[in-house]
Design an enzyme around this catalytic site. Sequence first.
Site, short mmCIF file in Angstrom:
data_model
loop_
_atom_site.label_atom_id
_atom_site.label_comp_id
_atom_site.label_asym_id
_atom_site.label_seq_id
_atom_site.Cartn_x
_atom_site.Cartn_y
_atom_site.Cartn_z
N SER A 131 47.74 29.81 36.17
CA SER A 131 47.95 31.26 36.21
C SER A 131 48.58 31.71 34.90
CB SER A 131 48.90 31.62 37.36
OG SER A 131 49.31 32.97 37.29
N TYR A 144 57.20 31.39 41.79
CA TYR A 144 55.79 31.16 41.44
C TYR A 144 55.67 30.74 39.98
CZ TYR A 144 50.75 32.02 41.11
OH TYR A 144 49.39 31.90 40.92
#
Length: 244
Positions: A131, A144
């Site tokens: 990501s 995250y």
Amino acid sequence: MAQRTAVVTGASSGIGAATARLLAQQGWHVVIGARRLDRLEELAAQIGGTAHVLDVTDQASVDAFCEAVDECHLLVNNAGGALGTTSIAEADDAEWMQMFEMNVMGTLRVTRALLPKLVASGDGQMVSLGSIAAFEPYPSGAGYNAAKHAVKALTRVLRLEMRGQPIRVCEIDPGLVETEFSVVRFSGDRERAKKVYQGMTPLTAEDIAEAIAWVASRPAHVNIDQLVIMPRDQVSAQVVHRTE
């Protein structure tokens, strides 16, 4: 030429499902895994693939899944996700642990189990889904961010450790992709999830699937180490051009 086998985790929806469909169209036999077996079996029937239930946070589930895979030429570690948007001061330990289990330990468990089969294939590939969060930490995303930084490190170390082995390793890091990602992050709040993509054109699951398939189609001597893929409207993790 014998049909090659691709394994895709987190394949019941989103990027995983789109990747499975495209690889099957391109001639791969696709083994798909996720927790939602009903969705998996429907997808497998559509693409002529094989479905097995898989919970990457459970070692016994990973063991059973990988034992059912006869051979593996391509592993797409797609399972993962984000939970919540709390600050560090208000961090929920359970959410952090679950994100680490889904993203980091899940990637480790499946990769470790299938590594011998990837080597035995004579031209194996492992693609991990990272990501933009692995590059740019941002407020309310620390859990995250930390998990995807760890996936980035794991992927890079695997590339280093596989030197001299017939295995290629790639990390694909998308920006905003409109899937169920935000719905899960916001605990099922679909209205809040929609706002993430309002006023801009996000990537689609198919955009990322095409990138994965392209990486997988390169000749054996070509290793695509990393791809960062962003919508045109998104220039960094939190800088996005939006229309009114």
